[in-house]
Design an enzyme around this catalytic site. Structure first.
Site, PDB file in Angstrom:
ATOM      1  N   GLU A 265      31.032 -49.585  37.019  1.00 31.27           N
ATOM      2  CA  GLU A 265      31.942 -50.233  37.951  1.00 31.27           C
ATOM      3  C   GLU A 265      31.186 -51.423  38.556  1.00 31.27           C
ATOM      4  OE1 GLU A 265      33.414 -47.854  41.246  1.00 31.27           O
ATOM      5  OE2 GLU A 265      34.617 -49.534  41.965  1.00 31.27           O
TER       6      GLU A 265
ATOM      7  N   ARG B 126      22.965 -36.154  35.301  1.00 33.01           N
ATOM      8  CA  ARG B 126      22.501 -37.439  35.817  1.00 33.01           C
ATOM      9  C   ARG B 126      20.983 -37.417  35.944  1.00 33.01           C
ATOM     10  NH1 ARG B 126      26.236 -39.685  39.265  1.00 33.01           N
ATOM     11  NH2 ARG B 126      24.756 -41.066  40.249  1.00 33.01           N
TER      12      ARG B 126
ATOM     13  N   LYS C 105      24.880 -46.585  43.945  1.00 32.07           N
ATOM     14  CA  LYS C 105      25.073 -47.999  44.270  1.00 32.07           C
ATOM     15  C   LYS C 105      25.480 -48.172  45.725  1.00 32.07           C
ATOM     16  CE  LYS C 105      27.320 -48.558  40.301  1.00 32.07           C
ATOM     17  NZ  LYS C 105      28.616 -48.876  39.782  1.00 32.07           N
TER      18      LYS C 105
HETATM   19  P1  ATP Z   1      26.984 -44.941  41.601  1.00 28.53           P
HETATM   20  O1  ATP Z   1      27.258 -43.702  42.377  1.00 28.53           O
HETATM   21  O2  ATP Z   1      25.581 -45.389  41.642  1.00 28.53           O
HETATM   22  O3  ATP Z   1      27.965 -46.034  41.877  1.00 28.53           O
HETATM   23  P2  ATP Z   1      28.465 -44.332  39.363  1.00 28.53           P
HETATM   24  O4  ATP Z   1      28.385 -43.121  38.525  1.00 28.53           O
HETATM   25  O5  ATP Z   1      29.631 -44.473  40.246  1.00 28.53           O
HETATM   26  O6  ATP Z   1      27.132 -44.476  40.127  1.00 28.53           O
HETATM   27  P3  ATP Z   1      29.159 -46.243  37.452  1.00 28.53           P
HETATM   28  O7  ATP Z   1      28.996 -47.697  37.536  1.00 28.53           O
HETATM   29  O8  ATP Z   1      30.518 -45.689  37.502  1.00 28.53           O
HETATM   30  O9  ATP Z   1      28.268 -45.648  38.562  1.00 28.53           O
HETATM   31  O10 ATP Z   1      28.352 -45.657  36.217  1.00 28.53           O
HETATM   32  C1  ATP Z   1      28.363 -46.162  34.917  1.00 28.53           C
HETATM   33  C2  ATP Z   1      27.850 -45.095  34.016  1.00 28.53           C
HETATM   34  O11 ATP Z   1      26.531 -44.739  34.357  1.00 28.53           O
HETATM   35  C3  ATP Z   1      28.687 -43.843  34.107  1.00 28.53           C
HETATM   36  O12 ATP Z   1      28.871 -43.322  32.820  1.00 28.53           O
HETATM   37  C4  ATP Z   1      27.854 -42.937  34.952  1.00 28.53           C
HETATM   38  O13 ATP Z   1      28.124 -41.588  34.658  1.00 28.53           O
HETATM   39  C5  ATP Z   1      26.444 -43.351  34.571  1.00 28.53           C
HETATM   40  N1  ATP Z   1      25.485 -43.046  35.621  1.00 28.53           N
HETATM   41  C6  ATP Z   1      25.518 -43.450  36.913  1.00 28.53           C
HETATM   42  N2  ATP Z   1      24.498 -42.940  37.608  1.00 28.53           N
HETATM   43  C7  ATP Z   1      23.757 -42.216  36.730  1.00 28.53           C
HETATM   44  C8  ATP Z   1      22.566 -41.435  36.824  1.00 28.53           C
HETATM   45  N3  ATP Z   1      21.903 -41.298  37.980  1.00 28.53           N
HETATM   46  N4  ATP Z   1      22.108 -40.829  35.710  1.00 28.53           N
HETATM   47  C9  ATP Z   1      22.760 -40.957  34.554  1.00 28.53           C
HETATM   48  N5  ATP Z   1      23.880 -41.664  34.392  1.00 28.53           N
HETATM   49  C10 ATP Z   1      24.389 -42.295  35.463  1.00 28.53           C
HETATM   50 MG    MG Z   2      31.114 -45.157  41.031  1.00 29.81          MG
END
Ligand code: ATP
Ligand code: MG
Length: 554
Positions: free
Chosen positions: A35, A261, A271
């Site tokens: 995102e 994760r 983020k």
């Molecule tokens: P955040 O909470 O940091 O915004 P998110 O999961 O909402 O993380 P996205 O931008 O939606 O962030 O994530 C893109 C991809 O990266 C998704 O497939 C998500 O599952 C993966 N991802 C995010 N954080 C991690 C992590 N700590 N370990 C492994 N994969 C991750």
């Molecule tokens: Mg997110």
């Protein structure tokens, strides 16, 4: 075959099985779906590596999909930063996709659900809707709007999309099961009215689709065969499948698989939280070298190779765990040892004068990198007046102190054997200068008998008149707690280390004078340092990337 399948991670095993049972290899397709609401962090490296490595392994395309359904949090600058970081990691995507490109199709499918009596417009407040959801053990209450006619739903939803109704007046909900043990199946909201401009679709839409509705349908539109996401989405899988069954599909119906994760000790990887650190000025920006963002790690001196090696070592697991920060640093050190040119720098200087040295200067030779003998040697200026590290001299030393003291011999790296003779103090009692003599026949590499003499210690040094004065940023961990975001009573910001940055000056040998931002060196005996982006020709700035040894565990 046995051997081979053992070394596969569990996702590769699933895909190998799928190729045998249900899908042609040439139809495999993956995606990495960030995102654009912030910069990528170390956790994303894991997800990106996973997807792009699968693409490589199966010779299958990987899409970069921006999951951009929350216009209030998303910005084009994040899109650009995400692309830059992925390219830096060495990844190339097949298509650059945006969920927002599917808004029209998603809208049409929503109308399709309405016409099939599988979705309805609810005009209750979000509070009431939440109350009616019940609990996992207590079934929910049906909304009075659940029985609204298809015609009314259809008309209302079109009005919502055109901005006829204010935010909060109505939502569109999937009509599933208000008594499902899976709370996500209790008539989830799939659209809300939002009067916000979108960074790509402008003011065209007044309704925006929710993540669950968008994600699976986007996977289907792009014909993603395996949709990989982190474990917290496991309960969403039932809904993911329900949405895909609800629309008319032919072709490949994507399959969701979850993996753990990446959690890193002493680090937050969200983020939203990282944005807070930036917005509230705990750090200088998303690329502050203390940040676990890809851009911060890059500026700190991490290499793509070290990050990939780290993710590989941490592995792809089905269960959550916390990886030690020291493993990340180990992978970094391991790579930098192979690539970083060696130089001498003195961080905490004290003057050293060689009383019997009578030449004006000479040029010694030092290996550029002992791991890579082919690179040869660099020239190092030597003279009567040097700097050494203050910690490398003691007037009275214990038996275990193998550095310089009065009456004892040490070697100056790539130079001569010297012997401590005397020292001077200022009126506060601080030592200001050390005097020594040198053995003129003991030059390193000269082959003489004296050069082969063994002495216990070797010190790094720089020549005073040749040295460059540089600024050095020395970092400590950004958080002083191993799991800053796992405290019930306290906010993660309460654990920010107030002393995570120390700025100091140092002297370095002149061969680094034209070093460019990003270039990395080993300052011998001190650690790895790289040139910061703020560095300029006559005003060099270095970041301490990592020490030579793991000092944290002590
Ligand atoms: P955040 O909470 O940091 O915004 P998110 O999961 O909402 O993380 P996205 O931008 O939606 O962030 O994530 C893109 C991809 O990266 C998704 O497939 C998500 O599952 C993966 N991802 C995010 N954080 C991690 C992590 N700590 N370990 C492994 N994969 C991750
Ligand atoms: Mg997110």
């Amino acid at each position: 075959m046995e051997e081979k399948s053992k070394s596969l991670n569990f996702i590769e095993q699933i895909i190998d099985k799928d190729i045998v049972e249900r899908i042609e290899k040439k139809r495999l397709r993956f995606r990495f779906p960030p995102e654009p609401n912030g910069y990528l962090h170390i956790g994303h490296v894991k997800a990106a590596c996973l997807n792009f490595n699968l693409g490589q392994r199966y010779n299958a395309p990987v899409n970069l999909r921006f999951d951009d359904t929350n216009p209030q949090n998303e910005e084009i600058k994040y899109v650009q930063a995400i692309k830059k970081d992925l390219k830096w990691l060495g990844y190339d995507w097949d298509k650059e996709c945006y969920a927002s490109d599917y808004f029209e199709q998603l809208f049409q499918w929503a109308l399709f659900l309405i016409d099939k009596d599988m979705a309805y417009v609810d005009s209750q407040s979000s509070d009431v809707i939440a109350q009616q959801k019940g609990t996992p053990t207590k079934q929910g209450i049906l909304s009075p709007n659940r029985s609204r006619s298809r015609e009314d739903n259809h008309r209302l939803f079109i009005e919502m999309s055109k901005g006829v109704h204010p935010e909060g007046a109505h939502v569109l909900r999937a009509k599933i099961d208000m008594s499902s043990p899976n709370m996500l199946m209790r008539d989830p909201i799939i659209y809300r009215v939002l009067n916000k401009p979108h960074h790509r679709t402008g003011t065209k839409w007044k309704v925006y689709p929710m993540y669950d509705w968008t994600h699976g349908e986007s996977d289907y539109i792009e014909q993603i065969s395996h949709s990989l996401c982190t474990l917290e989405f496991k309960p969403h899988r039932e809904l993911y499948n329900w949405f895909l069954e609800a629309i008319p599909t032919k072709d490949i119906v994507p399959k969701q698989t979850e993996f753990a994760r990446l959690n890193l000790s002493f680090t937050v990887t969200s983020k939203r939280k990282l944005k807070k650190l930036v917005d509230e000025n705990y750090v200088s920006g998303w690329d502050d070298p203390r940040m676990p963002t890809i851009s911060g790690l890059r500026r700190r001196g991490y290499t793509p190779e070290s990050l990939k090696q780290f993710v590989k070592t941490a592995g792809i697991a089905k269960r959550e765990n916390v990886i030690e920060l020291s493993l990340l640093e180990f992978c970094l050190r391991d790579h930098l040892n192979k690539i970083a040119p060696r130089v001498n720098a003195v961080l905490n200087p004290i003057k050293l004068t060689i009383i019997n040295y009578n030449k004006s200067e000479e040029w010694l030779e030092g290996e550029i990198n002992p791991e890579k003998p082919d690179l040869g040697y660099r020239k190092i200026p030597f003279s009567k007046n040097l700097y050494i590290e203050r910690e490398d001299f003691k007037e009275e030393a214990s038996k275990k102190f193998f550095r310089l003291t009065i009456g004892k011999e040490v070697r100056l790296k790539n130079g001569y054997i010297i012997k401590g003779e005397s020292f001077e103090r200022d009126k506060n009692g601080n030592i200001t200068e050390v005097f020594c003599t040198y053995d003129k026949d003991s030059k390193s590499g000269s082959g003489s008998e004296a050069s082969k003499r063994k002495v216990k210690g070797t010190l790094h040094w720089v020549s005073q008149k040749h040295a460059l004065k540089i600024r050095v940023n020395i970092y400590d961990r950004l958080f002083f707690d191993p799991s800053p975001d796992h405290h019930k009573e306290k906010d993660f910001l309460d654990f920010v280390n107030p002393n995570s940055l120390k700025v100091t000056t140092a002297y370095v040998e002149p061969c680094v004078s034209d070093a460019k931002p990003g270039q990395c060196f080993q300052f011998q005996r001190l650690g790895y340092f790289n040139v910061d982006k703020e560095s300029k020709m006559l005003d060099l700035v270095f970041n301490k990337t990592v020490g030579l040894r793991d000092n944290w565990s002590k």
